[in-house]
Design a protein around this motif. Structure first.
Motif, PDB file in Angstrom:
ATOM      1  N   UNK A 197      48.678 -28.315  57.345  1.00 58.10           N
ATOM      2  CA  UNK A 197      49.748 -27.918  58.298  1.00 58.10           C
ATOM      3  C   UNK A 197      49.196 -27.637  59.709  1.00 58.10           C
ATOM      4  N   UNK A 198      48.165 -27.531  60.207  1.00 58.14           N
ATOM      5  CA  UNK A 198      48.089 -27.410  61.530  1.00 58.14           C
ATOM      6  C   UNK A 198      47.141 -28.688  62.258  1.00 58.14           C
ATOM      7  N   UNK A 199      47.072 -29.988  61.199  1.00 60.88           N
ATOM      8  CA  UNK A 199      46.092 -31.070  61.696  1.00 60.88           C
ATOM      9  C   UNK A 199      46.914 -31.754  62.899  1.00 60.88           C
ATOM     10  N   UNK A 200      46.175 -31.773  64.095  1.00 64.56           N
ATOM     11  CA  UNK A 200      46.553 -32.626  65.242  1.00 64.56           C
ATOM     12  C   UNK A 200      45.963 -33.969  65.409  1.00 64.56           C
ATOM     13  N   UNK A 201      44.686 -33.930  64.998  1.00 68.40           N
ATOM     14  CA  UNK A 201      43.534 -35.146  65.182  1.00 68.40           C
ATOM     15  C   UNK A 201      42.973 -35.730  63.800  1.00 68.40           C
ATOM     16  N   UNK A 202      43.693 -36.738  63.339  1.00 66.48           N
ATOM     17  CA  UNK A 202      42.772 -37.451  62.340  1.00 66.48           C
ATOM     18  C   UNK A 202      42.038 -38.631  62.717  1.00 66.48           C
ATOM     19  N   UNK A 203      40.811 -38.829  62.835  1.00 65.00           N
ATOM     20  CA  UNK A 203      40.243 -40.076  63.627  1.00 65.00           C
ATOM     21  C   UNK A 203      39.149 -40.364  62.841  1.00 65.00           C
ATOM     22  N   UNK A 204      39.184 -41.546  61.980  1.00 64.32           N
ATOM     23  CA  UNK A 204      38.039 -41.790  61.001  1.00 64.32           C
ATOM     24  C   UNK A 204      38.058 -43.230  61.033  1.00 64.32           C
ATOM     25  N   UNK A 205      38.030 -44.220  62.237  1.00 63.67           N
ATOM     26  CA  UNK A 205      37.934 -45.642  62.063  1.00 63.67           C
ATOM     27  C   UNK A 205      36.705 -45.844  62.022  1.00 63.67           C
ATOM     28  N   UNK A 206      36.300 -47.088  61.547  1.00 69.74           N
ATOM     29  CA  UNK A 206      34.987 -47.624  61.154  1.00 69.74           C
ATOM     30  C   UNK A 206      34.239 -46.945  60.221  1.00 69.74           C
ATOM     31  N   UNK A 265      39.422 -45.668  70.371  1.00 63.73           N
ATOM     32  CA  UNK A 265      39.240 -44.281  70.512  1.00 63.73           C
ATOM     33  C   UNK A 265      37.669 -44.190  70.658  1.00 63.73           C
ATOM     34  N   UNK A 266      37.443 -43.284  71.333  1.00 66.73           N
ATOM     35  CA  UNK A 266      35.890 -43.385  71.664  1.00 66.73           C
ATOM     36  C   UNK A 266      35.136 -41.768  71.672  1.00 66.73           C
ATOM     37  N   UNK A 267      35.918 -40.915  71.266  1.00 66.21           N
ATOM     38  CA  UNK A 267      35.250 -39.565  71.382  1.00 66.21           C
ATOM     39  C   UNK A 267      34.072 -39.384  70.509  1.00 66.21           C
ATOM     40  N   UNK A 268      32.968 -38.889  71.225  1.00 68.39           N
ATOM     41  CA  UNK A 268      31.569 -38.625  70.532  1.00 68.39           C
ATOM     42  C   UNK A 268      30.813 -39.690  70.023  1.00 68.39           C
ATOM     43  N   UNK A 312      38.070 -43.365  75.717  1.00 63.13           N
ATOM     44  CA  UNK A 312      38.399 -44.673  75.117  1.00 63.13           C
ATOM     45  C   UNK A 312      37.262 -45.856  75.505  1.00 63.13           C
ATOM     46  N   UNK A 313      37.356 -46.934  74.781  1.00 60.17           N
ATOM     47  CA  UNK A 313      36.174 -48.106  75.035  1.00 60.17           C
ATOM     48  C   UNK A 313      37.272 -49.108  74.967  1.00 60.17           C
ATOM     49  N   UNK A 314      37.174 -50.110  75.865  1.00 59.41           N
ATOM     50  CA  UNK A 314      37.844 -51.373  75.747  1.00 59.41           C
ATOM     51  C   UNK A 314      37.059 -52.499  75.598  1.00 59.41           C
ATOM     52  N   UNK A 315      37.175 -53.321  74.605  1.00 55.35           N
ATOM     53  CA  UNK A 315      36.532 -54.393  74.421  1.00 55.35           C
ATOM     54  C   UNK A 315      37.357 -55.758  74.954  1.00 55.35           C
ATOM     55  N   UNK A 316      36.645 -56.276  75.812  1.00 56.96           N
ATOM     56  CA  UNK A 316      37.625 -57.305  76.391  1.00 56.96           C
ATOM     57  C   UNK A 316      37.141 -58.867  75.981  1.00 56.96           C
ATOM     58  N   UNK A 317      37.813 -59.501  75.578  1.00 56.07           N
ATOM     59  CA  UNK A 317      37.626 -61.028  74.882  1.00 56.07           C
ATOM     60  C   UNK A 317      37.642 -61.931  76.138  1.00 56.07           C
ATOM     61  N   UNK A 318      36.290 -62.279  76.539  1.00 52.61           N
ATOM     62  CA  UNK A 318      36.149 -63.241  77.586  1.00 52.61           C
ATOM     63  C   UNK A 318      35.865 -64.705  76.957  1.00 52.61           C
ATOM     64  N   UNK A 320      47.250 -37.574  66.566  1.00 50.77           N
ATOM     65  CA  UNK A 320      46.365 -38.706  66.830  1.00 50.77           C
ATOM     66  C   UNK A 320      46.137 -39.198  65.499  1.00 50.77           C
ATOM     67  N   UNK A 321      46.262 -40.328  65.158  1.00 44.56           N
ATOM     68  CA  UNK A 321      46.123 -40.776  63.757  1.00 44.56           C
ATOM     69  C   UNK A 321      45.265 -42.342  63.837  1.00 44.56           C
ATOM     70  N   UNK A 322      44.132 -42.081  64.048  1.00 40.82           N
ATOM     71  CA  UNK A 322      43.224 -43.500  64.071  1.00 40.82           C
ATOM     72  C   UNK A 322      42.410 -43.607  62.978  1.00 40.82           C
ATOM     73  N   UNK A 323      42.818 -44.457  62.149  1.00 40.57           N
ATOM     74  CA  UNK A 323      41.981 -44.919  60.945  1.00 40.57           C
ATOM     75  C   UNK A 323      41.684 -46.390  60.869  1.00 40.57           C
TER      76      UNK A 323
END
Length: 861
Positions: free
Chosen positions: A498-507, A651-654, A632-638, A527-530
């Motif tokens: 009920x109190x969830x604000x950030x769910x980040x589990x990518x990679x 998303x790049x926290x921690x 954040x991290x930005x991966x640029x295609x060169x 935030x929902x980053x999966x």
């Protein structure tokens, strides 16, 4: 005798009548004064809070002013007026109230009184004299300079609170009776006020000038000073710290804060004097330097708070004498350059159970936490993050701190036994656990929260934890588990928290379908980053109920089907990443009505149909700020169009950059760069989308010209589709564009000459189309290699073959394919950094980047 007996009661009745008349007359006068104040000062009362204020009429029974809203009386006389938080509007005139004989207190905080205070209260003496003692006008909209005459006739004034306004100066000399002055959170820049506060003789004991714009240097205290609390934090002061500031300080000084300025100097041998009563010393966020801390600080044994954080130039070992501060409750030395091991004697602060908070984060401390710290049973907050600590001290030492509520240990080298079971058993009050970017492994307990019922934040990214996602955490607000080895599906009970604000589990290696119960129990999710897991099935329609969602990333999975309707409900959605899936069908027009959307990546799917012109509907309407502070991290295609997509935002926290450099997505192209930083906006309103990638789909039809209205658009990638028609002339309106890829379509016509005026353009690709005509020679266009124009049989001109109809012997333009045009801004950052600078200033005007180079095996710069 009988007449005399009758005369006494009559005299008594006459006396009572006269007294009643006098009281009534006094009541009428005080009511008149209150009404005069209302008429002069209140121009709007939107809440109708003063409707009870009316003319007093003793014959009609109208109520006494003592019964009016906000009015308090003693013995029938008004002694206090409290109109706080009533949203009253007007220009303040206090004069009608100053003659009230018993008037002591006026509280008007939290309204909308405005203007300067020149007419707020005059200097003339009232009859009877002003008796005010406490005045609170905070949190209004007063501006200008506070006049010397303000409340000068109130000789008993003791407290004046003018905080949270926009005053610029004035306010001195202080009335002799004034003891408390709070002018914090204004726009004070008057050096005279600062100098008078420190160097003049006055009766002020509590002085708060924090969060202003005061400049110049600090002065030493006058010998006659009586200041016990001085807060100058959050100003613009600079220069060296006065050498005798503490020596000349009044003996009753208990609180000194100069935090958040630019004060400098070597304090290695600073003299603190006796500081017999000093309780709070806050010198954080300055530029002080020292090897260790000054030995004379040991004199201040009654300190309860020491904060020297974020000076950067404090170095050496943490002094052992700090262990002798038996009254100390908070010690903060974060973000400096302290080295060596944490002193064992520092644990003496816990000996009598006083230390509550210890913050040594972001230094260069090595070793482990000494075993003696297991006696810190009163410690509630422990932050040792961003050091070089190692070992299993979380299990052997920290798990014995039974009062611990906040534990932060990210970015260390902690290894050994999985500490979560020990923490769950020994620290039942924990609310925050941050163990990100360490070397921890083992299985996350499925029932972790049954032992930690108060847990609000579980932050474990960039480790090697295995197992499944923990559930049943009823108070959990943030769950960060990215870059681990988790498997299985997402339990529905996690989605339903009920109190969830950030769910980040990518990679991770999570799989199965995303439960279609998102936001069905609460709409707090932001935030929902999966992304980059192995999820299958359709995009759950319940996501469109998440009205507070800001960042949604489901990229890099195997999701199928159409995008459900309802995204127009998500008015706070700023980043939407659905790339690298198997989604199909048309792109919903509703995306264009997400009024905060700045980043839309739908690349590498099977979307079809026309590109909706409605995607530009929010152009000019986006307001800034909703993503501010996100890491954040930005991966640029060169590598150009040989690799899918223009780039990827993570998303790049921690998470350490080194861990990202090992991520397979980084190696999907032969040449990439990684930029990391914190998001900040450079526009407050009238913004637009800045990133739009629809490449590698099956879009047909023409390119909507209205996309040219996206004035802040920085990356536009429409490559690898089946688009037809011409390149819109309106694209010359994309003044912030840095990357434009229209390659691998069926476009016809010429390249609009107006594109040459796009001065930020650093990468332009129209190859593999059916374009014709001469390449415009203005601006950046002639700086790009021939490969960016290749396979357009009708194109000619620099950098391709010359156009035959323009050929003129002896007048051939010179072209140097290996040189950059002087119009390309290199900014001195090194080879190929031109685009990085465009991303930074320009990704455009939106994202403020901090540059870090990742140690990757491929070229990053």
């Amino acid at each position: 005798m009988g007449i005399a007996r009758m005369a006494a009661p009559v005299a008594m009745l006459l006396l009572m009548h006269n007294l009643a008349c006098a009281v009534a007359a006094g009541t009428d006068a005080e009511a008149a004064a209150l009404l005069a104040f209302k008429i002069a000062s209140v121009t709007a009362d939107p809440g109708g809070r003063l409707v009870s204020w009316a003319e007093v009429n003793s014959t009609s029974g109208t109520s006494s002013p003592c019964e009016w809203t906000g009015v308090s009386c003693t013995d029938g006389h008004v002694h206090m007026l409290n109109l706080s938080g009533m949203s009253l509007v007007g220009c303040l005139h206090l004069d009608p109230l100053l003659a009230l004989p018993a008037f002591r207190t006026i509280l008007l905080r939290g309204n909308a009184f405005h203007g300067n205070l020149t007419n707020g209260a005059s200097q003339r003496q009232t009859s009877p004299p002003c008796m005010l003692m406490d005045v609170d006008l905070s949190s209004n909209a007063f501006n200008g300079t506070l006049p010397q005459a303000f409340l000068a006739s109130c000789s008993n004034l003791q407290l004046l609170n003018l905080s949270r306004n926009t005053l610029t100066g004035g306010g001195f000399p202080f009335p002799p009776s004034l003891q408390t002055l709070d002018m914090s959170r204004n726009k004070l820049s008057d050096a005279g006020l600062l100098n008078y506060s420190l160097a003049a003789c006055h009766g002020i004991q509590f002085l708060n000038l924090s969060a202003n714009q005061l400049m110049g240097g600090l002065l030493e205290f006058a010998r006659c000073s009586q200041v016990s609390v001085l807060d100058l934090s959050g100003n613009l002061m600079s220069g060296a710290l006065p050498g005798r500031l503490l020596v000349t300080a009044p003996t009753n000084l208990t609180h000194l804060s100069i935090a958040g300025n630019n004060i400098s100097g070597d304090i290695s041998k600073y003299e603190f004097g006796g500081c017999p009563n000093l309780r709070v010393l806050d010198w954080s966020y300055n530029r002080l330097s020292a090897m260790g801390l000054p030995p004379s600080l040991a004199n201040c044994r009654r300190l309860k708070t020491i904060d020297m954080s974020r000076n950067k130039f404090l170095s050496g070992s943490i002094p052992e004498f700090l262990g002798g501060f038996h009254a100390l409750r908070r010690l903060a030395l974060a973000r400096n350059n302290f080295t060596a091991e944490i002193p064992d004697k520092l644990s003496l602060l816990c000996g009598i159970g006083m230390l509550v908070e210890l913050d040594l984060s972001s230094n260069q401390l090595i070793g482990s936490l000494p075993a003696s710290f297991s006696s810190c049973r009163s410690l509630e907050v422990l932050d040792l993050g961003s050091n070089q600590l190692f070992g299993d001290f979380v299990v052997t030492v920290i798990s014995k701190m039974s009062s611990l509520r906040v534990l932060r240990l990210p970015f260390n080298n902690i290894n050994g036994t999985n500490p979560l079971p020990a923490l769950a058993a020994g620290c039942p009050l924990l609310e925050v656990i941050d163990l990100g970017s360490n070397l921890l492994e083992g299985e996350i307990m499925p029932d972790l929260c049954s032992s930690l019922p108060s847990l609000r934040k579980l932050l474990l990214p960039d480790n090697y934890f295995s197992g499944t996602v923990p559930g049943n955490c009823s108070n959990l607000e943030s769950l960060y588990l990215s870059f681990n080895l988790l498997v299985g599906h997402i339990p529905s009970q996690v989605i339903l928290l009920p109190k969830l604000a950030d769910l980040v589990m990518w990679a991770n290696n999570l799989s199965g379908e995303i439960p279609d119960v998102v936001c069905s129990n609460s709409t707090r999710l932001e935030t929902l980053v999966i992304s980059y897991n192995n999820f299958t099935g359709v995009l759950p329609p319940s996501i469109t109920s998440c009205v507070n969602l800001i960042w949604l990333s489901l990229a890099g999975n195997s999701l199928t089907g159409n995008v459900p309707s309802g995204f127009g409900n998500l008015q706070k959605l700023a980043i939407l990443q659905l790339h690298k899936n198997l989604l199909s069908g048309p792109v919903p027009t509703e995306f264009g009505y997400c009024s905060d959307l700045i980043w839309l990546d739908l690349s590498n799917n099977n979307f079809s149909g026309a590109i909706p012109p409605q995607l530009a509907a929010q152009a000019g309407l986006v307001t800034g700020g909703i993503l501010s502070g996100k890491q954040f991290a930005y991966l640029r295609n060169e590598a150009g169009n040989i690799c899918p997509g223009a780039g990827v935002l993570f998303e790049f926290f921690g998470i350490r950059p080194e861990r990202l450099a090992q991520f397979p997505a980084v190696h999907s192209c032969g040449s990439t760069r990684i930029y990391t930083g914190v998001i900040g906006y450079n526009f407050n309103k009238s913004g637009s989308m800045i990133f739009l990638d629809l490449s590698y789909n099956r879009f047909t039809g023409t390119i909507p010209a209205i996309l040219g209205n996206m004035t802040y658009l920085t990356v536009l990638n429409l490559g690898h589709n089946d688009l037809t028609g011409t390149i819109p002339d309106a694209f010359m309106g994309l003044r912030a564009i840095g990357v434009m890829d229209l390659s691998h379509n069926h476009l016809t016509g010429g390249i609009p000459a107006g594109l040459g005026s796009l001065s930020f353009l650093a990468d332009f690709d129209v190859s593999n189309n059916n374009l014709t005509g001469e390449i415009p020679t203005s601006g950046q266009l002639i700086t790009f290699p021939a490969s960016r124009f290749a396979n357009n049989s009708g194109l000619c001109g620099i950098p391709l073959d010359r156009c035959m109809h323009n050929a003129s012997p002896g007048l051939m333009p010179q072209y140097f394919p290996d040189q950059k045009s002087p119009l390309v801004f290199q900014a001195g950052f090194g080879e190929g950094f031109g685009f990085g600078f465009v991303i930074a200033i320009g990704l455009v005007t939106l994202l403020q980047f901090k540059y870090e180079q990742c140690s990757c095996s491929m070229p990053m710069w």
